[in-house]
Design a protein around this motif. Structure first.
Motif, short mmCIF file in Angstrom:
data_model
loop_
_atom_site.label_atom_id
_atom_site.label_comp_id
_atom_site.label_asym_id
_atom_site.label_seq_id
_atom_site.Cartn_x
_atom_site.Cartn_y
_atom_site.Cartn_z
N LYS A 60 0.98 -1.23 -0.04
CA LYS A 60 0.05 0.08 0.09
C LYS A 60 0.81 1.39 -0.19
O LYS A 60 1.71 1.40 0.86
CB LYS A 60 -0.99 0.16 1.25
CG LYS A 60 -1.84 1.31 1.51
CD LYS A 60 -2.88 1.36 0.48
CE LYS A 60 -3.93 2.28 0.74
NZ LYS A 60 -5.12 2.25 -0.04
N VAL A 61 0.55 2.15 -1.07
CA VAL A 61 1.39 3.31 -1.18
C VAL A 61 0.44 4.46 -0.67
O VAL A 61 -0.69 4.36 -1.45
CB VAL A 61 2.00 3.69 -2.25
CG1 VAL A 61 2.65 5.09 -2.48
CG2 VAL A 61 2.88 2.76 -2.75
N PHE A 62 0.64 5.27 0.14
CA PHE A 62 -0.11 6.07 0.51
C PHE A 62 0.66 7.64 1.17
O PHE A 62 1.74 7.66 1.28
CB PHE A 62 -1.06 5.83 1.85
CG PHE A 62 -0.22 5.66 3.04
CD1 PHE A 62 0.03 6.54 4.17
CD2 PHE A 62 0.46 4.38 3.30
CE1 PHE A 62 0.87 6.42 5.10
CE2 PHE A 62 1.20 3.96 4.43
CZ PHE A 62 1.45 5.03 5.33
N ASP A 63 -0.12 8.68 1.32
CA ASP A 63 0.17 10.11 1.61
C ASP A 63 0.00 10.11 3.21
O ASP A 63 -1.37 9.89 3.37
CB ASP A 63 -0.13 11.10 0.89
CG ASP A 63 0.55 11.04 -0.60
OD1 ASP A 63 1.82 10.70 -0.84
OD2 ASP A 63 -0.04 11.37 -1.77
N ALA A 64 0.71 10.68 3.97
CA ALA A 64 0.23 11.11 5.48
C ALA A 64 -0.06 12.51 5.40
O ALA A 64 0.65 13.40 4.81
CB ALA A 64 1.56 10.84 6.26
N THR A 78 5.36 3.66 2.07
CA THR A 78 5.00 2.16 1.57
C THR A 78 4.85 1.32 2.55
O THR A 78 5.75 1.15 3.47
CB THR A 78 6.34 1.99 0.72
OG1 THR A 78 6.34 2.81 -0.64
CG2 THR A 78 5.93 0.61 0.18
N LEU A 79 3.59 0.81 2.76
CA LEU A 79 3.68 -0.23 3.85
C LEU A 79 3.43 -1.81 3.02
O LEU A 79 2.83 -1.83 2.03
CB LEU A 79 2.20 -0.02 4.39
CG LEU A 79 1.39 -0.91 5.39
CD1 LEU A 79 2.69 -1.03 6.61
CD2 LEU A 79 0.17 -0.66 6.06
N LEU A 80 4.21 -2.67 3.45
CA LEU A 80 4.25 -3.97 3.04
C LEU A 80 4.01 -5.01 4.10
O LEU A 80 4.29 -4.85 4.91
CB LEU A 80 5.74 -4.17 2.62
CG LEU A 80 6.24 -3.50 1.33
CD1 LEU A 80 7.83 -3.66 1.14
CD2 LEU A 80 5.49 -3.84 0.06
N VAL A 81 3.10 -6.00 3.72
CA VAL A 81 2.74 -7.01 4.48
C VAL A 81 3.00 -8.44 3.75
O VAL A 81 2.44 -8.73 2.75
CB VAL A 81 1.18 -6.83 4.75
CG1 VAL A 81 1.05 -8.03 6.05
CG2 VAL A 81 0.81 -5.70 5.55
N LYS A 82 3.95 -9.11 4.34
CA LYS A 82 4.33 -10.33 4.04
C LYS A 82 3.56 -11.54 4.45
O LYS A 82 3.88 -11.53 5.64
CB LYS A 82 5.88 -10.64 3.75
CG LYS A 82 6.23 -11.99 3.23
CD LYS A 82 7.99 -12.28 3.48
CE LYS A 82 7.89 -13.82 3.19
NZ LYS A 82 9.38 -14.05 3.44
N PHE A 83 3.11 -12.18 3.92
CA PHE A 83 2.25 -13.56 4.44
C PHE A 83 3.09 -14.76 4.02
O PHE A 83 3.42 -15.10 2.98
CB PHE A 83 0.82 -13.68 4.00
CG PHE A 83 0.09 -12.65 4.41
CD1 PHE A 83 -0.71 -12.56 5.74
CD2 PHE A 83 -0.08 -11.45 3.71
CE1 PHE A 83 -1.62 -11.78 6.13
CE2 PHE A 83 -1.04 -10.39 4.13
CZ PHE A 83 -1.73 -10.64 5.30
N ALA A 84 3.35 -15.53 5.15
CA ALA A 84 4.21 -16.68 5.11
C ALA A 84 2.92 -17.87 4.87
O ALA A 84 1.74 -17.74 5.46
CB ALA A 84 5.09 -17.26 6.28
N SER A 85 3.13 -19.11 4.34
CA SER A 85 2.35 -20.08 4.51
C SER A 85 1.99 -20.43 6.09
O SER A 85 2.79 -21.07 6.66
CB SER A 85 2.64 -21.33 3.71
OG SER A 85 2.03 -22.51 3.82
N ALA A 86 0.85 -20.40 6.33
CA ALA A 86 0.20 -20.74 7.89
C ALA A 86 0.63 -22.24 7.96
O ALA A 86 0.85 -22.83 9.16
CB ALA A 86 -1.16 -20.29 8.18
N GLY A 87 0.09 -22.99 6.98
CA GLY A 87 0.42 -24.44 7.04
C GLY A 87 1.80 -24.73 7.13
O GLY A 87 1.98 -25.65 7.99
N ALA A 88 2.74 -24.22 6.33
CA ALA A 88 4.07 -24.56 6.54
C ALA A 88 4.67 -24.22 7.93
O ALA A 88 5.42 -24.75 8.63
CB ALA A 88 5.02 -23.83 5.37
N HIS A 89 4.23 -23.00 8.40
CA HIS A 89 4.65 -22.58 9.65
C HIS A 89 4.19 -23.47 10.75
O HIS A 89 4.96 -23.77 11.82
CB HIS A 89 3.92 -21.21 10.02
CG HIS A 89 4.26 -20.55 11.44
ND1 HIS A 89 5.48 -20.09 11.59
CD2 HIS A 89 3.54 -20.45 12.34
CE1 HIS A 89 5.50 -19.40 12.90
NE2 HIS A 89 4.30 -19.77 13.61
#
Length: 864
Positions: free
Chosen positions: A78-82, A136-147
């Motif tokens: 997500k790219v945003f202005d504050a 710039t806000l980044l959210v990475k999701f790992a595999s919950a099953g693998a975790h």
């Protein structure tokens, strides 16, 4: 107001996380793949569907082919202005209301936090990270099953029972997403609730707790506790129960002193009461008790009005308003009566000290893809539940804690909520790191939900104690996770929500006999899962459950719902595609087993849909009426299940596309406030073929708040409409009581030609019919059904709807107005008596109504 919000929901971007990426700049390299548009909140599956990377029809038809999505890592951007107001605040928090599930979060190339719990919100101090211009806000999701697999390999598989996906218990995520007997395995990931930046200059209200200490018709004492975060300078430490991370790098410096006042204002029902309290750094939690004279109390549906008061807590500093929170609350008390009696031990709900007979169902997540459900979906389903006279829904422990919108609607509609904690059908870890995480989760969940008047009970888990005692989780003696339900959760509930009862599990009974019907709660799965005949539902009084939390039978969804996952070429009675959407092992064979008790074999798919739905509805009617007729023993019943999370063959009353099945319309009648039924002992030489109703008693149940005086009429009627016999009895009932009734005369118990007649019970006060119930003596397959001549007259009704007036020259059983074409009907699956007029209001659509097309009908005579 000194609070500023920057909404970060809406337009995002996403893509598969490139394994070659070592730095954030690598995400935009040529070989890392393009970014695709996404909408947040969402699930990775809905994002892939919306961006045309997978086909919605294909995933509905072959969900097993899309496991690869859950096995990979994904990243959202997500790219945003504050704004200037945001940047000028003393503190800026990044708030995620729900993250599913294992994430790493970056803001402007700096790691903010890691998360691993779907069930709780997160708040992170990002004051020093938000910059003017582009962020710039980044959210990475790992595999919950693998975790979860990784954790299981490290700490061990807790169960050696024959259970799929045993690793699921290591991750705090909706357990049903790993697959259940009503849905496929599609764990997925995603930002599944709102995300925003929240800025404060001085302080913020962390939590407000509203409690009804006591209430009666004269007064109510309301305790209000307010907790304020007064240290909003960078480096503050989180309060107890708040999931907060400090990423400011300020070294934990204390916040500046504050001098604040919190004003409480209660309004509603003509009331307007205000009271103020002082807040300081060293005393940031204050409480008071406010008395309301002649309060308007909240009652569940069917017992009174659902009045809600409004509480506004406003925080003010030397320079003006600082923060404000508004919450609705109910004036009511709640407890469960657990006294022992001659039948065992009660499990009887009391609201405002009055016993309540619970009529309800189990609630599942609306979709297997969290965030796919809209507020309108909740409105539709919960309104359907209220219209079916349901006064309780159990939020089942294999799903997730529901959205705020769900609980607000339940408050408004008078639907009580039995709230499970999210543990179901397996052992859970009892390592310290896991137990610590559960304490944080419980603290967060209870504080979020405890102001809702609709919530009446906390339950620790679904079936785990029962399965452990029965040895179905393995051969070991250790009860992994027992400390969670028997020590940690009850202690936290007692501390944070002391006015509600807590039970560790359901079914709830004596140790090593948890499913004992004489005590606590019962899961009645001998019928269906145990293959017992359905007549076991009308068990001897000694076997009637004190409170039935689960029971049910499967049925097919409506044909139009099946068409969403089954190609036209496979729409037939022996379709593998249809049958594989029954996720219970041997579920399809049980469908036919229980159908065969009542009907001959279905000849085509449409008949199979119709007959399985009737079988499901008829058997639920049999059991619920039996329980209600023994209300001196039983205090409530919740059928399994109200709704679906995917298009499948399940136990639901309303299918995934929100199309009611026969069970839904039957529930409206068997949960009606006033009900007639027959108590029948079923002790016949051949109970599978002998005429029913032998030794039967007619009884009347009055669950309304008003006394009832009426005439009970019993009629023995041939299928051509001839009345063979009639008798009448006066009936007088107090509010919320049962009239023990009368034993039926022998002519009604053992008619000469049971294959050609029915028994009709009706309750009338003058010309007004209060209730009706119709009974047949034999299964439908043995009845000599006459061929009917049915007429349907269509007239205009208000709101652009149509009124159908239906008549028949002979008895017609379970007439269905085909929901494929006409889903919006106010009643369905009705039994027509000769000469009587039945009116149904329906949304026929302009084309059909104007052209007066024939209304498609189905009924038992057309299917046997």
């Amino acid at each position: 107001m000194a609070t500023d919000i920057c909404d970060l929901t809406g337009n995002w971007q996403f893509k598969q996380y490139p394994h070659s990426a070592r730095r954030m700049r690598d995400l935009d390299s040529v070989d890392s793949g393009p970014w695709h548009p996404a909408t947040v909140p969402s699930s990775i599956y809905s994002c892939l569907i919306q961006s045309d990377q997978i086909d919605q029809a294909e995933i509905r038809t072959h969900p097993e082919r899309f496991a690869w999505v859950s096995e990979r890592s994904w990243i959202f951007r997500k790219v945003f202005d504050a704004s200037g107001d945001l940047l000028g605040a003393g503190c800026v928090d990044l708030v995620f209301k729900g993250l599913d599930t294992v994430t790493q979060i970056w803001l402007n190339d700096k790691l903010v936090a890691k998360t691993d719990n779907m069930f709780i919100p997160y708040r992170f101090d990002v004051t020093s990270l938000v910059t003017p211009g582009k962020n710039t806000l980044l959210v990475k999701f790992a595999s919950a099953g693998a975790h979860a697999e990784k954790l299981m390999h490290r700490y061990g598989c807790l169960s050696d029972g024959d259970l799929p996906h045993p690793h699921r218990t290591y991750v705090r995520k909706g357990q049903y997403q790993f697959g259940w007997d009503f849905c496929p395995s599609l764990p997925g990931c995603g930002i599944w609730q709102d995300v925003y930046l929240e800025a404060h200059s001085t302080a913020r209200i962390e939590n407000v707790h509203v409690r009804t200490i006591d209430c009666n018709e004269h007064y109510a004492d309301i305790a209000i506790a307010v907790q304020v975060d007064t240290s909003l300078a960078p480096g503050r430490k989180p309060s107890a129960g708040e999931t907060t991370a400090d990423v400011s790098g300020a070294g934990g410096e204390p916040g500046r002193p504050t001098d604040l006042e919190c004003t409480l204002n209660i309004t509603g029902g003509g009331l307007d009461i205000s009271e103020s309290m002082s807040i300081t750094d060293h005393d940031n939690r204050q409480s008071t008790v406010i008395r309301i004279d002649r309060p308007i109390m909240w009652w569940p549906k069917g017992y009174g009005i659902q009045h809600l008061y409004k509480l506004t807590a406003e925080l003010t500093g030397p320079d003006g308003p600082v923060d404000r929170i508004t919450t609705d609350f109910a004036v009511r008390t709640v407890n469960f009566n657990r006294e022992k009696d001659r039948h065992g031990q009660k499990f009887q709900l009391q609201i405002n000290h009055q016993p309540i007979f619970v009529k309800g169902a189990n609630w599942l997540p609306i979709s297997i893809f969290p965030a796919s459900a809209t507020p309108q979906d909740y409105e539709n389903l919960l309104t359907l539940a209220a219209d079916a006279n349901i006064n309780m829904l159990r939020v089942w422990g294999g799903g997730y804690y529901e959205t705020d919108h769900f609980y607000r609607l339940c408050d408004r509609l008078g639907i009580m909520v039995w709230q499970d904690f999210m543990f179901a059908c397996n052992y859970y870890p009892d390592r310290k790191w896991f137990l610590d995480a559960i304490e944080v989760e419980a603290d967060s969940v209870i504080k979020r939900l405890r102001n809702h008047g609709s919530i009446v009970l906390w339950c620790g888990n679904n079936e785990i104690d029962w399965l452990h005692a029965a040895g179905k989780l393995g051969n070991g003696k250790k009860f992994y996770g027992k400390k969670i339900y028997h020590q940690i959760l009850p202690e936290i509930v007692s501390r944070l929500d002391p006015d509600r009862d807590y039970i560790p599990t359901t079914p709830l009974g004596p140790p090593k006999d948890e499913n004992n019907p004489a005590s606590g709660t019962l899961h009645q799965w001998n019928v269906w899962s145990g293959n017992f005949p359905a007549r076991q539902y009308t068990a001897h009084a000694d076997l009637i459950g004190r409170f039935v939390t689960e029971f049910g039978m499967q049925s097919l969804p409506q044909r139009s719902t099946i068409e969403t996952f089954c190609p036209e070429s496979e729409l037939h009675i022996a379709s593998c595609t249809i049958e594989k959407h029954n996720y219970q092992i041997d579920g399809n064979s049980r469908l036919r087993q229980y159908l065969a008790e009542l009907f001959a074999a279905a000849r085509d798919l449409d008949e199979l849909i119709y007959l399985t739905q009737l079988t499901q509805a008829r058997r639920a009617k049999m059991y619920v009426e039996h329980l209600r007729a023994h209300r001196q023993i039983n205090s409530g019943v919740l059928f399994w299940q109200f709704n679906d999370c995917s298009a499948a063959i399940t136990w639901s009353a309303v299918d995934y596309m929100q199309r009611p099945k026969a069970l839904y319309y039957y529930a409206r009648r068997f949960f009606a406030p006033v009900m007639l039924t027959i108590i029948d002992d079923c002790q016949y030489p051949r109970p599978d073929i002998s005429p029913r109703l032998q030794n039967g008693h007619a009884v009347v149940i009055n669950d309304s708040a008003s006394p009832l005086t009426a005439i009970l009429t019993c009629e023995l009627i041939e299928l051509d409409g001839t009345v063979l016999d009639r008798c009448q009895f006066p009936a007088a009932l107090a509010p919320n009581s049962i009239w023990p009734g009368v034993k039926l005369p022998s002519a009604f118990q053992r008619p000469k030609n049971p294959q050609r007649c029915l028994l009709r019970l009706s309750l009338q006060n003058g010309p007004k019919q209060i209730a009706e119930n119709i009974f047949f003596y034999l299964p439908d397959k043995y009845i000599e059904w006459p061929k009917p001549d049915i007429t349907v007259k269509i007239d205009d009704a208000p709101s652009n709807r149509s009124r159908l007036t239906i008549t028949s020259d002979v008895v017609v059983r379970d007439l269905q107005i085909n929901p494929v074409h006409y889903p919006a009907v106010n009643d369905n699956f009705i039994t027509l008596l000769p000469g009587a007029k039945y009116e149904i209001v329906s949304d026929l659509g302009d084309d059909t109504a104007s052209q007066k097309k024939p209304v498609p009908l189905r009924y038992v005579q057309s299917a046997v």
